[in-house]
Structure formats: C-alpha cells, structure tokens
Design a protein around this motif. Structure first.
Motif, PDB file in Angstrom:
ATOM      1  N   UNK A 187       0.837  -1.190   0.000  1.00  0.00           N
ATOM      2  CA  UNK A 187       0.000   0.000   0.000  1.00  0.00           C
ATOM      3  C   UNK A 187       0.874   1.242   0.000  1.00  0.00           C
ATOM      4  N   UNK A 188       0.226   2.369   0.052  1.00  0.00           N
ATOM      5  CA  UNK A 188       0.961   3.644  -0.049  1.00  0.00           C
ATOM      6  C   UNK A 188       1.327   4.244   1.295  1.00  0.00           C
ATOM      7  N   UNK A 189       0.721   3.774   2.372  1.00  0.00           N
ATOM      8  CA  UNK A 189       0.855   4.479   3.647  1.00  0.00           C
ATOM      9  C   UNK A 189       0.841   3.482   4.806  1.00  0.00           C
ATOM     10  N   UNK A 190       2.009   3.204   5.372  1.00  0.00           N
ATOM     11  CA  UNK A 190       2.081   2.254   6.484  1.00  0.00           C
ATOM     12  C   UNK A 190       1.329   2.760   7.702  1.00  0.00           C
ATOM     13  N   UNK A 191       1.311   4.076   7.911  1.00  0.00           N
ATOM     14  CA  UNK A 191       0.581   4.630   9.052  1.00  0.00           C
ATOM     15  C   UNK A 191      -0.911   4.336   8.921  1.00  0.00           C
ATOM     16  N   UNK A 192      -1.433   4.441   7.685  1.00  0.00           N
ATOM     17  CA  UNK A 192      -2.841   4.115   7.451  1.00  0.00           C
ATOM     18  C   UNK A 192      -3.102   2.634   7.727  1.00  0.00           C
ATOM     19  N   UNK A 193      -2.207   1.771   7.266  1.00  0.00           N
ATOM     20  CA  UNK A 193      -2.359   0.333   7.492  1.00  0.00           C
ATOM     21  C   UNK A 193      -2.399   0.033   8.985  1.00  0.00           C
ATOM     22  N   UNK A 194      -1.450   0.602   9.722  1.00  0.00           N
ATOM     23  CA  UNK A 194      -1.381   0.344  11.156  1.00  0.00           C
ATOM     24  C   UNK A 194      -2.616   0.878  11.877  1.00  0.00           C
ATOM     25  N   UNK A 195      -3.087   2.062  11.476  1.00  0.00           N
ATOM     26  CA  UNK A 195      -4.277   2.628  12.124  1.00  0.00           C
ATOM     27  C   UNK A 195      -5.515   1.814  11.789  1.00  0.00           C
ATOM     28  N   UNK A 196      -5.609   1.328  10.550  1.00  0.00           N
ATOM     29  CA  UNK A 196      -6.758   0.515  10.159  1.00  0.00           C
ATOM     30  C   UNK A 196      -6.820  -0.774  10.965  1.00  0.00           C
ATOM     31  N   UNK A 197      -5.660  -1.383  11.196  1.00  0.00           N
ATOM     32  CA  UNK A 197      -5.621  -2.684  11.860  1.00  0.00           C
ATOM     33  C   UNK A 197      -5.648  -2.588  13.387  1.00  0.00           C
TER      34      UNK A 197
ATOM     35  N   UNK B 215       0.379   0.387  17.285  1.00  0.00           N
ATOM     36  CA  UNK B 215       0.599   0.935  15.943  1.00  0.00           C
ATOM     37  C   UNK B 215       2.075   1.221  15.704  1.00  0.00           C
ATOM     38  N   UNK B 216       2.736   1.787  16.716  1.00  0.00           N
ATOM     39  CA  UNK B 216       4.167   2.085  16.558  1.00  0.00           C
ATOM     40  C   UNK B 216       4.962   0.807  16.319  1.00  0.00           C
ATOM     41  N   UNK B 217       4.661  -0.226  17.091  1.00  0.00           N
ATOM     42  CA  UNK B 217       5.374  -1.497  16.932  1.00  0.00           C
ATOM     43  C   UNK B 217       5.096  -2.106  15.562  1.00  0.00           C
ATOM     44  N   UNK B 218       3.824  -2.042  15.117  1.00  0.00           N
ATOM     45  CA  UNK B 218       3.480  -2.596  13.815  1.00  0.00           C
ATOM     46  C   UNK B 218       4.172  -1.824  12.694  1.00  0.00           C
ATOM     47  N   UNK B 219       4.159  -0.495  12.789  1.00  0.00           N
ATOM     48  CA  UNK B 219       4.811   0.313  11.763  1.00  0.00           C
ATOM     49  C   UNK B 219       6.302   0.013  11.706  1.00  0.00           C
ATOM     50  N   UNK B 220       6.941  -0.145  12.867  1.00  0.00           N
ATOM     51  CA  UNK B 220       8.365  -0.453  12.906  1.00  0.00           C
ATOM     52  C   UNK B 220       8.645  -1.816  12.287  1.00  0.00           C
ATOM     53  N   UNK B 221       7.836  -2.813  12.658  1.00  0.00           N
ATOM     54  CA  UNK B 221       7.998  -4.161  12.119  1.00  0.00           C
ATOM     55  C   UNK B 221       7.803  -4.168  10.611  1.00  0.00           C
TER      56      UNK B 221
END
Length: 281
Positions: A13-23, A31-37
C-alpha cells in the motif's frame, strides 16, 4: 503450510501509518510497533532472505500466502500477484495460496483469477478478520468452485489478536464442521490448532475425513494440544506443520515441534510426510 512473505518486493500500500491505524485503531503503542515491524520487512528483507532462512532451518518447501482484508479493513498486504511472482522466482521452494476477500462482490472473480490465471494451488481465508461466517450457505458457490478447481482451503480457526475488533466467533472450528459436512469433497485445513478451541478442532478432524489441522502460531500451547489423542484415534496423518513466519519465527516453532513428547514417526508426519501427500508432491 503457512508463511507470510512480508518483504520489500511485495505490495504494502501507499501508507504504512494508514495500514497500522486501520488494523489497530487507537492502540498507539501497538501501531508504533506494527509500523516499525512492517518498515523493517518492507525495506530490509528480501524474498531471497526467506530462501536463506529456509535453508538454515531445513525447510525444503513452504506454502506462502497473501493477506487481503480489503472489505473489512481497507488493507491488503502482499497480493495474489506477488505470491505468483515469488513462486515463479523459486518454483521448487514455494507453493502459492491466494487470499480471497470472501465478502467482496468480486470474490468469485478473485478466486478464478488466482487459480486459473496465476496458477496458485490453494486458497487462504481469514473469517474473524474478513468478518464472515464460513458456515453461511451463501458462500457455497465459492466452495463448489474450489472443488471444481481441485484446490484446498486453508482457514483461520483460532482467536485473532493482531487486529482490532475481529469477530472472534467466526474463528470457531465448529463452523468448519458445517462446511465440511456439506462439502465432503473440499479439502479443508484448519489453521492455528483451533486455539483456544483445541478439543473442538480435534473433534472436527475426527468426524470429517476431508479436514486437517495445522499447528502454527502457538508453540507455547503445544502442551495443551491433544497430540496423544490424535495418535489414539489414528489421526496422525491429518496434522500439519506450519509456522505463521515471520509473525512466529522458525527459530521458536521448529525446536518446539522437535521437542514434542510424541513418536519420531508422528513428528516426521507432521513435519513433511502429511504435507507431501496433501500437496501431491
């Protein structure tokens, strides 16, 4: 029987922050841990690294899967096209399973494209995360099409704790029981041991010869999984090794399997013999 090829060659996708917030919603720490991973996997890990790790851990072949939660969460990580590309790069090492977004209006087209055009060999679904009841008869045309195409179905049968607000009851193995009874020609693999409904998972396997169970994701719970009962009821042929790597690393789950208090023959069936037959290798 189940790994996620999260790597820099895959779609994110285009935006990891969006992915993390959606999930994960308002879980800021999560979210921070997911974005880092995800950032590490997206920028530093290649599909070749997976092959090197497979070599290190003695894995000859692996079923790789995509992850499509578009209808429920507007998220897709690793597409079916990605899976096909990875299989084409390493045809002797990877076996591709498509993730079909079952509630989507074009689910049948997704299925047909994945199997008939991309030549993928099976289908993965995630009822708690995709938010659908696998026993609902309205999805029967999809299962019948899978029977026609002669491909197995891998389905998440367990709790789901990696995303917010899944419908947990849709991971219950007894929903698979209804599906297996209605479609005895459909080969079904229940993922993640049915945690926490492990006895129910055994019951579904015991009563339905078209159903298997894999032991992915929860090595810490192996002492509660009834391996001995699978042996006593002559069901050793329907237990499959899987990891959920990299969400659960091979360095944890493979030693856990090798240390199980079961016979060496049962271990060999779990680690490769059963999959060898099921995948028609």
């Amino acid at each position: 029987m189940h790994i996620h090829p999260f790597c820099k060659e895959a779609y994110w996708g285009d935006d990891l922050e969006f992915v993390a917030h959606s999930l994960l919603g308002d879980n800021k720490r999560g979210r921070r841990l997911m974005e880092k991973f995800f950032d590490v996997m997206r920028t530093k890990v290649s599909i070749k690294d997976y092959i090197e790790q497979m070599d290190k851990w003695g894995i000859d072949k692996a079923v790789i899967v995509s992850y499509n939660l578009t209808t429920a969460y507007s998220v897709c990580i690793v597409t079916n096209d990605d899976i096909a590309n990875f299989v084409n790069q390493y045809p002797n090492r990877f076996i591709g399973y498509a993730c079909v977004d079952i509630p989507a209006p074009d689910a049948m087209k997704q299925l047909e494209y994945a199997i008939e055009s991309l030549d993928l060999k099976g289908v993965k679904v995630l009822p708690p995360g995709q938010k659908f009841d696998i026993s609902d008869k309205k999805y029967d045309p999809l299962w019948k099409k899978m029977i026609d195409l002669n491909v197995p179905l891998w389905t998440h049968t367990a709790q789901l704790k990696s995303i917010i607000n899944p419908i947990t009851k849709y991971g219950h193995p007894l929903l698979v029981d209804e599906l297996a009874i209605r479609h005895p020609e459909l080969t079904i693999i229940m993922g993640h041991m049915g945690v926490p409904w492990m006895w129910e998972a055994w019951s579904v396997v015991e009563r339905n010869p078209n159903v298997y169970v894999d032991i992915s994701a929860y090595p810490k719970l192996y002492s509660w999984f009834p391996f001995d009962v699978f042996s006593k009821y002559n069901l050793e042929d329907r237990v499959l090794f899987a990891s959920d790597h990299p969400l659960v690393h091979w360095n944890e789950i493979i030693p856990a399997v090798k240390e199980l208090p079961i016979s060496d023959e049962f271990k060999n069936k779990i680690l490769y013999k059963n999959a060898f037959k099921l995948l028609k290798l």
